[in-house]
Design a protein around this motif. Structure first.
Motif, PDB file in Angstrom:
ATOM      1  N   LEU A 153      40.385  25.362  38.539  1.00 12.32           N
ATOM      2  CA  LEU A 153      39.757  26.640  38.170  1.00 12.32           C
ATOM      3  C   LEU A 153      40.784  27.612  37.584  1.00 12.32           C
ATOM      4  CD1 LEU A 153      37.410  27.162  41.255  1.00 12.32           C
ATOM      5  CD2 LEU A 153      36.768  26.370  38.960  1.00 12.32           C
ATOM      6  N   LEU A 154      42.026  27.524  38.048  1.00 18.99           N
ATOM      7  CA  LEU A 154      43.056  28.468  37.598  1.00 18.99           C
ATOM      8  C   LEU A 154      43.530  28.206  36.182  1.00 18.99           C
ATOM      9  CD1 LEU A 154      45.032  28.942  40.917  1.00 18.99           C
ATOM     10  CD2 LEU A 154      44.004  30.760  39.534  1.00 18.99           C
ATOM     11  N   ARG A 155      43.056  27.112  35.574  1.00 12.66           N
ATOM     12  CA  ARG A 155      43.353  26.907  34.148  1.00 12.66           C
ATOM     13  C   ARG A 155      42.512  27.834  33.286  1.00 12.66           C
ATOM     14  NH1 ARG A 155      43.596  20.747  32.420  1.00 12.66           N
ATOM     15  NH2 ARG A 155      44.892  21.713  30.819  1.00 12.66           N
ATOM     16  N   HIS A 156      41.501  28.464  33.902  1.00 17.19           N
ATOM     17  CA  HIS A 156      40.578  29.313  33.154  1.00 17.19           C
ATOM     18  C   HIS A 156      40.602  30.725  33.734  1.00 17.19           C
ATOM     19  CE1 HIS A 156      39.172  25.589  31.378  1.00 17.19           C
ATOM     20  NE2 HIS A 156      39.160  25.093  32.603  1.00 17.19           N
ATOM     21  N   SER A 157      40.118  31.676  32.942  1.00 13.12           N
ATOM     22  CA  SER A 157      40.155  33.072  33.355  1.00 13.12           C
ATOM     23  C   SER A 157      39.062  33.391  34.371  1.00 13.12           C
ATOM     24  CB  SER A 157      39.942  33.978  32.137  1.00 13.12           C
ATOM     25  OG  SER A 157      40.996  33.838  31.221  1.00 13.12           O
ATOM     26  N   PHE A 158      39.380  34.302  35.289  1.00 11.48           N
ATOM     27  CA  PHE A 158      38.372  35.054  36.047  1.00 11.48           C
ATOM     28  C   PHE A 158      37.559  34.237  37.041  1.00 11.48           C
ATOM     29  CE2 PHE A 158      38.207  37.311  31.683  1.00 11.48           C
ATOM     30  CZ  PHE A 158      39.449  37.883  31.904  1.00 11.48           C
ATOM     31  N   TYR A 159      38.089  33.072  37.455  1.00  9.72           N
ATOM     32  CA  TYR A 159      37.423  32.340  38.533  1.00  9.72           C
ATOM     33  C   TYR A 159      37.993  32.725  39.902  1.00  9.72           C
ATOM     34  CZ  TYR A 159      34.862  28.864  35.708  1.00  9.72           C
ATOM     35  OH  TYR A 159      33.990  28.228  34.862  1.00  9.72           O
ATOM     36  N   VAL A 160      39.304  32.995  39.959  1.00  9.52           N
ATOM     37  CA  VAL A 160      39.990  33.178  41.248  1.00  9.52           C
ATOM     38  C   VAL A 160      40.624  34.559  41.254  1.00  9.52           C
ATOM     39  CG1 VAL A 160      41.717  32.223  42.811  1.00  9.52           C
ATOM     40  CG2 VAL A 160      40.468  30.689  41.271  1.00  9.52           C
ATOM     41  N   ASN A 161      40.295  35.383  42.239  1.00  3.99           N
ATOM     42  CA  ASN A 161      40.766  36.761  42.184  1.00  3.99           C
ATOM     43  C   ASN A 161      42.240  36.888  42.581  1.00  3.99           C
ATOM     44  OD1 ASN A 161      40.846  36.905  45.002  1.00  3.99           O
ATOM     45  ND2 ASN A 161      39.446  38.647  45.159  1.00  3.99           N
ATOM     46  N   ILE A 162      42.790  38.067  42.390  1.00  8.07           N
ATOM     47  CA  ILE A 162      44.240  38.231  42.556  1.00  8.07           C
ATOM     48  C   ILE A 162      44.673  38.024  43.997  1.00  8.07           C
ATOM     49  CG2 ILE A 162      44.010  40.780  42.706  1.00  8.07           C
ATOM     50  CD1 ILE A 162      46.907  39.868  40.823  1.00  8.07           C
ATOM     51  N   GLN A 163      43.837  38.440  44.933  1.00 11.23           N
ATOM     52  CA  GLN A 163      44.205  38.254  46.339  1.00 11.23           C
ATOM     53  C   GLN A 163      44.195  36.768  46.701  1.00 11.23           C
ATOM     54  OE1 GLN A 163      41.897  40.428  45.215  1.00 11.23           O
ATOM     55  NE2 GLN A 163      42.459  42.473  45.933  1.00 11.23           N
ATOM     56  N   ALA A 164      43.199  36.037  46.200  1.00  8.94           N
ATOM     57  CA  ALA A 164      43.146  34.595  46.477  1.00  8.94           C
ATOM     58  C   ALA A 164      44.320  33.879  45.816  1.00  8.94           C
ATOM     59  CB  ALA A 164      41.823  34.011  45.996  1.00  8.94           C
ATOM     60  N   ARG A 165      44.710  34.347  44.631  1.00  8.51           N
ATOM     61  CA  ARG A 165      45.859  33.699  43.977  1.00  8.51           C
ATOM     62  C   ARG A 165      47.123  33.854  44.829  1.00  8.51           C
ATOM     63  NH1 ARG A 165      43.604  36.354  39.596  1.00  8.51           N
ATOM     64  NH2 ARG A 165      45.452  37.545  39.006  1.00  8.51           N
ATOM     65  N   SER A 166      47.365  35.079  45.303  1.00  7.85           N
ATOM     66  CA  SER A 166      48.519  35.290  46.180  1.00  7.85           C
ATOM     67  C   SER A 166      48.470  34.377  47.400  1.00  7.85           C
ATOM     68  CB  SER A 166      48.547  36.746  46.681  1.00  7.85           C
ATOM     69  OG  SER A 166      49.181  37.587  45.757  1.00  7.85           O
ATOM     70  N   LEU A 167      47.297  34.303  47.982  1.00  6.78           N
ATOM     71  CA  LEU A 167      47.142  33.549  49.219  1.00  6.78           C
ATOM     72  C   LEU A 167      47.283  32.045  48.980  1.00  6.78           C
ATOM     73  CD1 LEU A 167      46.664  34.474  52.094  1.00  6.78           C
ATOM     74  CD2 LEU A 167      44.225  34.609  51.593  1.00  6.78           C
ATOM     75  N   LEU A 168      46.863  31.570  47.806  1.00  6.17           N
ATOM     76  CA  LEU A 168      47.060  30.156  47.480  1.00  6.17           C
ATOM     77  C   LEU A 168      48.549  29.847  47.407  1.00  6.17           C
ATOM     78  CD1 LEU A 168      44.273  29.711  44.799  1.00  6.17           C
ATOM     79  CD2 LEU A 168      44.409  28.507  46.998  1.00  6.17           C
TER      80      LEU A 168
END
Lengths: 468, 468
Positions: A443-458
């Motif tokens: 999903l992270l290959r594309h825009s706007f699927y994963v929010n900024i907080q989830a990205r940090s947490l991943l």
């Protein structure tokens, strides 16, 4: 302009990134370098009333805050309709920053291992001064010279990538509760040749950054979002696991692992949520906003909740020299941002929440299981689902307070938590799904699927892979 | 609500779809069924001045056209800034329809071959009456009862998919030159059990629909966009090719084929275009629009170009009974929508254009190589690139006039063309890239990468696979 020349074939980038994640250590030297940089640089931040902000004006009529050049960003208001939500209508101040900036990290093989060129950088909102930041952090106003500052080091590597290898290049959203459709271009670019290391910059492996993730307020938000977009699972990690939890973690990052939901079903669920959620927003004037007042030089909610818009004068010395003034958003309280994770059939799954924020470009993004400021929720109708599970768990795998972007937010801190759980969630729950790390990577290959907080947490979660 | 039960394992959906594409024939019977349906149904469309449209009002002050319920859609204006473009600023009327409708096709195995449940449906804008349409074509106003019409057949299969298999479920954009951020939910749902075939509906294989694509104005836009989102390349097609062109076509649809650009590079290029394109739009009042006038009951451009907003009274009888009035957009001229295609290393490549339209939700989408109305271009500064290559080629592989959505557009027709070429395009051209069919298939799993015209044209191209 000539066509890019073919570069020599190398091992897959994902493999090399995974190997870099397994190389840690040497963080004492990093701390010493940070302390040394801190001694030779400084940033002074003083609160000033919004009315006294040099270079900023309150627009007659609307009351919006704007820079005199019309660039950078403005503070306006957003009216929000979200029928069926616990709070179905509200208005709030919001930062409108239509320009797309670049958050870029340069990577390069040093002794056969990929390293990231990280920067020790001050931002006015940082609670502790210097934080570990991307190679480049630039708004368009920065690099088109509205700042009239010095050229931005390493920017050319991201503006013209033809001589390099692009590893990540995707626009991602930022906080939808504070920003109106803000997005930045997250980039990772690999260079082959020599790169001069300027003062305040340092090459670190992904494993070293991972170890520094457990230091409060050290790895900044911009670095976290860019690093979260990197691929890096697969076979290269396989030998690293040391126990059932890390085995499940490594398997979760492997493209071969299957999740409880196929990626097609996950995409269909996201479509369903984005279709049924009837979010309507409109930008408007900051003046006359119900429940918010501009008094004593700040804009605050009448109950003292959510956040306050404040003004600051900033002066910096040492490597970065300059002085400026700007409005900032100062949130109330420290948030809790948490993933519940669970081993299912030997594969670690992460409980994603389909979260709607008023400022998102596309209605809904996948968010942490829990994302809230507990004390703010005392004044809202509903207690966040799974919050108590997070706060009372004895199976905490990660728990560190990290800062949000210090260029716009003053002292914004959240507790990032990963908790193992046995909680059962129905497979057709309207708001939650169990995903694997590899599904997030897709999903992270594309825009706007994963929010900024989830990205940090991943990134926090992936940093738990054992190192040597 | 109970959890969905596990359904029996079957061969991969992409394989079964490819097999359905290879089964054609029997189109005489389809034409007979269409003729029979046409005899028992009718739709009468009469132009009326916008001022006399029953149920619609011109909003005082703004001059916007709105339904008295506030539902369906409105006609407003859009002011557009696109610095650096041949026309850097303009204003235009635009249809604002924030509701997300469902375009759904039911599929089912009949004698071991997947069939699509297609509908013979009138729309007021169709130049020729009945067209082959999806199983369901419903705005939210339709299915929440604002129409006060009969229940929509088969809608429940798409509103609650838990008992079925979801094959496609993705929001896609529609014409960005005429719609403000319009998107519909494109769905394909497979059912296992018996399905009653109502009057006006018929099961067709993908191969049969493909053969009907060469009949002017027959397969409607909504059917085309949904079918274009289906996967369906790979090994199952391999034996079908009969010559070097169709061999290259089949290879292009195979996930194993490699294109001249990797998908990562294509995504990075899209990010680059979306970042550098500084599109700013704002909705506003229709009244007082420069260069447009509301006179003689229509809204037209002063030069007579682009399109006209007209009013129609509609009456339908036979299967669908009813009468209503609505505004419609009537374009000037017949457009040319064309792909240049080229065999590179044995794989067919399609020349995609990164096109910005004012009404897109996300700035830029991949579009046909050429998408224009030649006669409109006589009044614009620049002649479209590659238009002459399309109009003068002797290697035409597909050339059929097809209609656009007859629910909003009156007699909107475009010539859909696929032309083989030897033209050279630099690998770092800022606006064009060669893509494989499989790369398009990958992009079509996500929203807003591929525009509606390109989706139609991809279906035209895929229909060229030889059948028995």
């Amino acid at each position: 302009m000539t066509a890019p020349t073919r570069r020599p074939t190398r091992r897959p980038t994902a493999t090399r990134l995974a190997e870099s994640m397994l190389v840690g250590g040497g963080t004492d030297a990093v701390h010493a370098w940070l302390a040394d940089t801190a001694e030779r640089t400084w940033m002074r931040v003083e609160r000033v009333p919004l009315d006294d902000l040099a270079g900023w004006r309150t627009e007659p009529g609307t009351g919006n805050l704007r820079h005199h050049t019309g660039r950078f960003f403005s503070v306006e208001s957003l009216a929000v309709d979200l029928p069926g939500a616990p709070v179905p209508h509200w208005s709030q101040p919001i930062i409108n920053q239509p320009e797309i900036g670049i958050l870029g990290i340069l990577v390069r093989e040093v002794d056969g291992v990929l390293h990231c060129l990280m920067q020790a950088k001050h931002e006015p909102g940082n609670p502790n001064g210097l934080q570990l930041s991307p190679t480049v952090q630039a708004t368009r106003s920065n690099y088109t010279g509205v700042h009239r500052g010095k050229p931005i080091p390493y920017l050319d590597h991201f503006r013209d990538t033809s001589a390099h290898r692009v590893v990540v290049d995707i626009r991602q959203s930022e906080q939808g509760a504070w920003f109106y459709r803000k997005r930045n271009r997250n980039m990772v670019v690999e260079v082959d040749g020599e790169v001069e290391v300027r003062e305040g910059f340092r090459w670190l492996t992904l494993g070293q950054v991972a170890e520094l993730m457990t230091v409060p307020d050290l790895v900044n938000m911009d670095a976290r979002t860019v690093l979260a977009c990197l691929p890096g699972g697969g076979a290269a990690l396989a030998g690293a696991a040391t126990d059932p939890f890390t085995e499940a973690l490594v398997r979760s990052a492997d493209p071969a692992a299957s999740g409880v939901h196929g990626i097609g079903d996950v995409l269909s669920w996201i479509t369903e949520v984005r279709t049924r959620t009837d979010l309507r927003v409109s930008l408007g004037p900051l003046a006359g906003l119900p429940d918010w007042a501009r008094e004593n030089g700040v804009i605050a909610h009448r109950d003292g909740g959510f956040f306050t818009v404040v003004g600051v004068d900033v002066a910096a010395g040492g490597r970065e020299v300059g002085a400026w003034s700007q409005p900032m958003v100062e949130p109330v309280g420290t948030g809790v941002i948490a993933f519940l994770v669970k081993v299912i059939d030997g594969v670690l799954h992460v409980l994603a929440h389909a979260r709607t924020e008023a400022g998102y470009a596309d209605v809904t993004e996948l968010a942490p299981t829990v994302q809230c400021v507990p004390e703010t929720h005392d004044r809202l109708p509903a207690r966040p689902r799974f919050l108590d599970e997070v706060l009372t768990s004895s199976r905490v795998r990660f728990d560190t307070v990290l800062s949000e972007e210090g260029g716009r937010f003053l002292g914004a801190r959240n507790r990032y938590v990963v908790v193992e759980t046995d909680v059962e969630v129905p497979p057709d729950d309207p708001e939650y799904r169990w995903l694997t790390l590899n599904q997030f990577e897709e999903l992270l290959r594309h825009s706007f699927y994963v929010n900024i907080q989830a990205r940090s947490l991943l990134l926090c979660l992936r940093s738990l892979v054992p190192r040597g």
